[in-house]
Design an enzyme around this catalytic site. Structure first.
Site, PDB file in Angstrom:
ATOM      1  N   CYS A   1       0.824  -1.213   0.000  1.00  0.00           N
ATOM      2  CA  CYS A   1       0.000   0.000   0.000  1.00  0.00           C
ATOM      3  C   CYS A   1       0.858   1.263   0.000  1.00  0.00           C
ATOM      4  O   CYS A   1       0.435   2.302  -0.513  1.00  0.00           O
ATOM      5  CB  CYS A   1      -0.962   0.000   1.185  1.00  0.00           C
ATOM      6  SG  CYS A   1      -0.163  -0.132   2.797  1.00  0.00           S
TER       7      CYS A   1
ATOM      8  N   HIS B   1      -1.153   1.252   7.626  1.00  0.00           N
ATOM      9  CA  HIS B   1      -1.719   1.192   6.273  1.00  0.00           C
ATOM     10  C   HIS B   1      -1.672   2.573   5.628  1.00  0.00           C
ATOM     11  O   HIS B   1      -1.936   3.587   6.278  1.00  0.00           O
ATOM     12  CB  HIS B   1      -3.167   0.703   6.341  1.00  0.00           C
ATOM     13  CG  HIS B   1      -3.821   0.560   5.006  1.00  0.00           C
ATOM     14  ND1 HIS B   1      -3.323  -0.249   4.006  1.00  0.00           N
ATOM     15  CD2 HIS B   1      -4.948   1.139   4.495  1.00  0.00           C
ATOM     16  CE1 HIS B   1      -4.112  -0.171   2.942  1.00  0.00           C
ATOM     17  NE2 HIS B   1      -5.097   0.664   3.214  1.00  0.00           N
TER      18      HIS B   1
END
Length: 507
Positions: free
Chosen positions: A123, A421
């Site tokens: 990510c 994230h």
């Protein structure tokens, strides 16, 4: 006397016995026949009555006068009118990505940008690529360079990495479904094994720092995607920082001045006990600090004041929130503006250069406001208002104002840069004051893409907690206005000064 009269209807080989209410209109009779034969009423021709072909305006009581009168219906039923298609049906799902996008564009169906598939803690790469993809000149340079040039410098791996970025950008612009940048991710891990090649005990790639990926990417592209006098990265993001060093313990120590090229402007976020709450304060903190270094006059280490200022302005300004101590935990979240004024971050020379643009901006904004008011009063759209030649003529110089407008963001959730994230954000549509009251943005949660307004972006990314998405890297675009003559600017300001009512109205 009853107005219902039995009638015999002949239609092709079929014969029907019906009752017709002669007090009704011809349209009622045609509807009756349509229900019976499936011949549309506008395709019916009724014959066999006095006067020839029955007209919609005819009086049925004068046309149908005796029981069991015979009439003939001409016309084709709807089911019989249907023909087999000349070509087989093609479903959207069966089209290629390029064909699907073309069809949607032709039908003026607006679609959101597409995302990037998470290949296992990738990510950080996905979010950064989406933020850079939102910079049109970079996107165009990559596509144009590799489409038209076979000459590039750098090692084979560096050139391959740039080529894979080119392919990823191309896929983001042509495909209909999320892109899977597997080759790019694999080569990145091979080229930088100590940084991006690490894996967990289970063999899954470890999460990495988006800032490290950004800097590695810019270094690679600066070595491969060249321009006539420089490279695409420095052309778009590079700026000069002028730094002065002054000894705080010995006035006799000579003051030194140096210049360095930068591609990222740091925004220090303070400490956990003394956090900084706004990007503006954080940048000011990073531009002025106290360091310890050797003082030649004293013959020992001493404290120096290090003061830096921007001595040139890039087309796109990358601001990084220095949220993390080296390999440490997050410090805090900071508010970032949609429009950033860098005037106070600049040297005196640059401030002087911005004076004209800032004066012109006031006049320009007044002009736009006046036209919006005129359009509103005339009940017309802004696009219908006649614009000045300076706004339509592309040959008119555009000058900087010192303002930068936010175009994309990399955000992070977690207490360390190598965990949590990452998500990407990019500006999608300008506010139009009608359908969209605020600028519209898209959020890239890997392959999940959603649309939001600017207020949502701010609410999400200025949470102040490490367990929520917080802005980490923000990309701003230089704001410019059409140049005008000095006389025009001075005349406007003098008129305002001499006319208190107008000045008050402007304010």
């Amino acid at each position: 006397m009853s107005t219902n009269i039995p009638v015999v209807v002949k239609w092709g080989k079929a014969t029907y016995n019906i009752e017709v209410n002669t007090a009704e209109s011809v349209a009622v009779l045609k509807t009756q026949l349509e229900n019976l034969t499936s011949v549309p009423h506008d395709k019916q021709k009724i014959m066999g009555l006095p006067g020839g072909l029955l007209k919609d305006s005819d009086d049925l009581s004068k046309k149908i006068t005796k029981p069991n009168q015979k009439i003939t219906l001409l016309g084709t039923a709807v089911a019989q009118q249907l023909k087999a298609p000349t070509a087989s049906t093609v479903f959207v799902e069966d089209l290629s990505d390029e064909e699907r996008r073309k069809v949607l564009k032709e039908r003026e169906v607006e679609t959101l940008p597409i995302g990037l598939v998470n290949l296992g803690n990738s990510c950080y790469m996905n979010a950064t690529l989406q933020a850079l993809y939102a910079v049109p000149p970079l996107r165009q340079a990559l596509l144009k360079y590799y489409d038209s040039s076979a000459h590039s410098e750098g090692s084979n791996q560096e050139r391959s990495l740039s080529a894979l970025i080119h392919q990823t950008f191309k896929d983001l612009g042509t495909k209909a479904d999320a892109v899977e940048p597997a080759s790019l991710f694999m080569l990145l891990r091979v080229m930088y094994p100590e940084t991006f090649g690490k894996t967990t005990q289970g063999g899954i790639p470890q999460q990495q720092d988006a800032d490290e990926f950004l800097r590695a990417l810019m270094l690679n592209l600066s070595d491969t995607v060249k321009t006539p006098h420089s490279n695409v990265i420095d052309d778009l993001f590079g700026f000069t920082m002028k730094t002065r060093m002054r000894c705080l313990e010995a006035e006799a120590e000579p003051e030194s001045v140096s210049e360095e090229r930068h591609r990222v402007l740091l925004c220090h976020m303070g400490t956990p006990t003394d956090p900084v709450g706004h990007l503006y304060q954080g940048v000011q903190l990073s531009l002025k600090e106290t360091i310890t270094k050797q003082a030649s006059v004293l013959g020992r280490d001493a404290e120096f004041e290090k003061s830096s200022a921007m001595d040139s302005l890039p087309e796109y300004l990358i601001v990084e929130f220095a949220r993390f101590q080296w390999k440490g935990e997050s410090t805090s979240a900071g508010h970032f503006p949609q429009v950033l004024d860098v005037y106070d971050f600049c040297t005196e020379d640059v401030r002087k250069q911005l004076t004209r643009g800032r004066q012109r901006r006031r006049v320009y904004m007044d002009e736009q406001e006046r036209k919006r008011i005129q359009a509103k009063e005339a009940n017309r759209k802004d696009s219908d208002v006649e614009m000045d030649a300076t706004e339509e003529d592309s040959s008119v110089a555009q000058i900087p104002t010192g303002n930068y407008r936010c175009v994309s963001i990399v955000s992070h959730e977690g207490r360390s840069a190598e965990g949590g994230h990452y998500m990407g954000w990019a500006k999608f549509k300008e506010a139009d004051g009608d359908v969209f009251k605020e600028d519209q943005w898209v959020r890239f949660n890997d392959d999940k893409v959603t649309q939001h307004d600017w207020k949502y972006v701010v609410d999400q990314l200025v949470g102040g907690r490490a367990d929520t998405q917080i802005a980490y890297i923000v990309i701003y675009q230089k704001d410019k206005v059409p140049d005008g003559s000095i006389e025009e600017i001075v005349d406007e300001e003098m008129e305002m000064e001499s006319n208190p009512d107008k000045k008050k109205a402007k304010q």
